[in-house]
Design an enzyme around this catalytic site. Structure first.
Site, PDB file in Angstrom:
ATOM      1  N   CYS A 244       2.287   1.179  -8.069  1.00  0.00           N
ATOM      2  CA  CYS A 244       1.942  -0.010  -7.701  1.00  0.00           C
ATOM      3  C   CYS A 244       2.441  -0.763  -6.485  1.00  0.00           C
ATOM      4  O   CYS A 244       3.826   0.103  -6.020  1.00  0.00           O
ATOM      5  CB  CYS A 244       2.128  -1.064  -8.802  1.00  0.00           C
ATOM      6  SG  CYS A 244       0.791  -2.379  -8.677  1.00  0.00           S
ATOM      7  N   ASP A 245       2.130  -1.366  -5.770  1.00  0.00           N
ATOM      8  CA  ASP A 245       2.366  -1.792  -4.380  1.00  0.00           C
ATOM      9  C   ASP A 245       3.857  -1.923  -4.008  1.00  0.00           C
ATOM     10  O   ASP A 245       4.399  -1.522  -3.076  1.00  0.00           O
ATOM     11  CB  ASP A 245       1.818  -3.285  -4.153  1.00  0.00           C
ATOM     12  CG  ASP A 245       0.398  -3.443  -4.092  1.00  0.00           C
ATOM     13  OD1 ASP A 245      -0.348  -2.410  -4.452  1.00  0.00           O
ATOM     14  OD2 ASP A 245      -0.476  -4.329  -3.768  1.00  0.00           O
ATOM     15  N   LYS A 246       4.662  -2.799  -4.890  1.00  0.00           N
ATOM     16  CA  LYS A 246       5.934  -2.998  -4.370  1.00  0.00           C
ATOM     17  C   LYS A 246       7.023  -2.056  -4.943  1.00  0.00           C
ATOM     18  O   LYS A 246       8.181  -1.622  -4.413  1.00  0.00           O
ATOM     19  CB  LYS A 246       6.413  -4.342  -5.049  1.00  0.00           C
ATOM     20  CG  LYS A 246       5.685  -5.577  -5.001  1.00  0.00           C
ATOM     21  CD  LYS A 246       5.346  -5.858  -3.286  1.00  0.00           C
ATOM     22  CE  LYS A 246       4.185  -6.652  -3.161  1.00  0.00           C
ATOM     23  NZ  LYS A 246       3.008  -6.516  -3.699  1.00  0.00           N
TER      24      LYS A 246
ATOM     25  N   SER B 113      -2.722 -10.175  -0.189  1.00  0.00           N
ATOM     26  CA  SER B 113      -3.114  -8.288  -0.788  1.00  0.00           C
ATOM     27  C   SER B 113      -3.576  -7.960   0.431  1.00  0.00           C
ATOM     28  O   SER B 113      -3.962  -8.137   1.379  1.00  0.00           O
ATOM     29  CB  SER B 113      -4.128  -8.685  -1.892  1.00  0.00           C
ATOM     30  OG  SER B 113      -4.650  -7.416  -2.078  1.00  0.00           O
TER      31      SER B 113
END
Length: 588
Positions: free
Chosen positions: A143-145, A491
């Site tokens: 996921c992103d982070k 986002s």
């Protein structure tokens, strides 16, 4: 196209250890000598034998959890990494850390935890590696982070390391069209506008995410996956195959083998991540129309190396880079389409061939970026990735802004946008919830600039993403008829005239906190300006009456984050970085 300046960085000082001598490794503190007998007893308790204890100990760090599809396949891939480490003379030691998954945290108070999780991931991996004295590391993230968080820990510790992306999700199918989770967020706006029934929205939500893997467009996860290859921390091609594909496990095994090779060669992450490598990473982000979040994460990663590479440095690269990959949200295609035509190596090779990347940068293969990609052929008869000479636009998909409303800077994603200048009156909100409720109830006018403030790193705290609000605007059919600015973030799935990272943030007295309804705001993505049509005298008068807003977080992790975090322009940093360190873990 202007070629990058020749690299001036001196040749890295490597630390080769071809015989894998433990006397030169951190694990000597837990495995060598009679005084370490108690430590070794713990290793025997877990089934290790004398040979395995005598080998380098390699951390295999993942963000596996059951929070979201982004992370659910990481455990499987970690087992393949361990096979590669074991096969190459190392002893793998698997451990996990947290993630906060934006798709589930989005649109409510949970999103305040997202950016803070990046630094907590880096911190927790650092502490695990330091506490157990592991000699090298392979990190896996979905996921992103978690992607920048893992890469930050690699750079901070500076032990030989390889990064591997967990892979993207397969596209959903809705009435004959490929969709992603962002379509569902926009579906909420369509539902609010009466264009979607309850049944329509339910049908879409059930179809959007058909497999394991991270969001399928060129949102933050796939953007940072591109960065991992472009900057040299991941094996070429490893970011491309979707999470469910067995080929991903082959890359995982190869990553385990590669980290052992780095141990022997003495190549460390900071040997790879030079300033030129960061310029390469920013170039690939711009060329693929990647997420504005890269302008937070690249500076934070550079900080771990002692390199200053802030939002303005990133924006300079974006400004001169052609946009060549037609990917969602601004374009037509998803990550699976990119993979099918050859993946990120196709983009890298096209940029290399046009002199837009520093080909001499070292990578985790032990070879340079140019050497890794010398045999890549550009695929014809496809329109996912364009030739530089036929680029979609001559400048990158992301633009940096500065002006009276953003003295420290701001950023906007323009990939796929036709309108690049917007002037209109402000409609101000002091939280995302206020703005979202107004949007879905139609309490705004076309031509306005929606202002969401007190959502910055300190003010949120946590610098939330505004996807729920921006997607709702598109679902209502007004995504190109209003603009939105915030001291928070967006986002990677956001599209439209949306300006984020406005600094200084409202919580520290930035001009965005001084705005009133009706103030005229001008956004010019051509000139790189973000201004408010107010005199310096008027702004100064308002500043005298301004007071910071209480956010309600007076204890716990978010309070702690707010005390430590710095401005977005520098990457929302929480510690002094490599320039202040007295030692590097790799050399203990």
């Amino acid at each position: 196209m202007k070629k990058p300046a020749k690299a001036k960085a001196k040749k890295p000082t490597l630390h080769p250890n071809p015989t894998l001598d433990k006397s030169k490794m951190p694990s000597r503190y837990t495995t060598v000598g009679p005084e370490r007998a108690p430590h070794r007893s713990y290793l025997y308790a877990m089934g290790l034998n004398e040979k395995q204890i005598g080998q380098p100990l390699v951390g295999v760090a993942t963000c596996w959890n059951e929070a979201a599809p982004c992370n659910i396949a990481l455990n499987r891939q970690a087992q393949a990494v361990k096979i590669g480490v074991d096969r190459s003379g190392g002893t793998p030691r698997e451990f996990t850390t947290i993630t906060v998954t934006d798709g589930i945290a989005m649109g409510h108070q949970g999103m305040k935890s997202s950016l803070a999780s990046r630094d907590l991931i880096a911190d927790s991996v650092e502490l695990t590696m330091r506490g157990h004295c592991y000699d090298a590391m392979v990190t896996l993230a979905g996921c992103d982070k978690s992607l920048p968080g893992m890469m930050m820990s690699m750079l901070r510790l500076n032990v030989p390391s390889v990064f591997m992306y967990g892979g993207s999700i397969l596209p959903g199918k809705f009435r004959g069209k490929d969709i992603t989770v962002v379509d569902v967020f926009e579906g909420v706006g369509m539902h609010a506008a009466g264009k979607f029934t309850d049944a329509d929205l339910h049908e879409m939500e059930c179809a959007a995410c058909p497999s394991a893997g991270s969001c399928g467009g060129q949102f933050t996860a796939n953007t940072m996956a591109c960065v991992s290859e472009a900057i040299g921390l991941a094996l070429p091609g490893s970011a491309g195959s979707p999470a469910p594909y067995e080929s991903r496990d082959e890359y995982a095994t190869a990553s385990g083998e590669a980290v052992m090779n780095l141990l022997r060669l003495g190549i460390r992450p900071r040997d790879i991540c030079t300033r030129e490598a960061f310029e390469n990473a920013a170039t690939v982000v711009a060329a693929t129309g990647g997420s504005t979040n890269a302008a937070l994460h690249l500076p934070a990663m550079a900080h771990e190396c002692g390199i200053k590479f802030d939002l303005h440095d990133v924006a300079k690269i974006f400004k001169k880079t052609p946009y060549i990959a037609d990917l969602k949200p601004g374009g037509k295609y998803v990550a699976l389409d990119m993979y099918r035509i050859g993946g990120i190596p196709v983009v890298i090779k096209e940029l290399l061939d046009n002199g837009l990347l520093h080909g001499e940068c070292l990578t985790v293969t032990g070879k340079t970026l140019a050497e890794n990609h010398k045999d890549v052929k550009f695929p014809e008869d496809q329109d996912v990735v364009y030739r530089v000479k036929n680029c979609i636009t001559p400048t990158g998909g992301v633009v940096g802004l500065k002006g009276t409303l953003a003295p420290d800077g701001a950023i906007v994603k323009v990939a796929g946008m036709q309108r690049l200048v917007f002037r209109g009156p402000a409609r101000c909100f002091d939280s995302e919830e206020e703005a979202f409720n107004a949007v879905v109830k139609g309490k705004f006018k076309e031509g306005e600039v929606i202002v969401i403030r007190y959502e910055g790193p300190k003010g949120g705290p946590g610098m939330r993403e505004m996807l729920s609000t921006t997607a709702a605007l598109y679902g209502l059919g007004v995504g190109e008829k209003v603009a939105l600015i915030t001291d928070g973030r967006f986002s990677g799935g956001t599209r439209g005239f949306c300006v984020g990272h406005v600094g200084p943030e409202a919580q520290v007295g930035g001009p965005i906190g001084l705005l009133k309804n009706g103030d005229i705001i001008v956004i010019d993505a051509i000139k790189g300006r973000l201004d408010v049509e107010l005199s310096a005298k008027e702004l100064k008068a308002r500043a005298k009456k301004w007071k910071p807003k209480k956010n309600g977080y007076t204890a716990g992790a978010l309070w702690k984050y707010a005390q430590l975090v710095g401005p977005a322009v520098d990457g929302a940093l929480t510690h002094p970085g490599a320039k202040k360190e007295s030692h590097v873990f790799a050399d203990i």
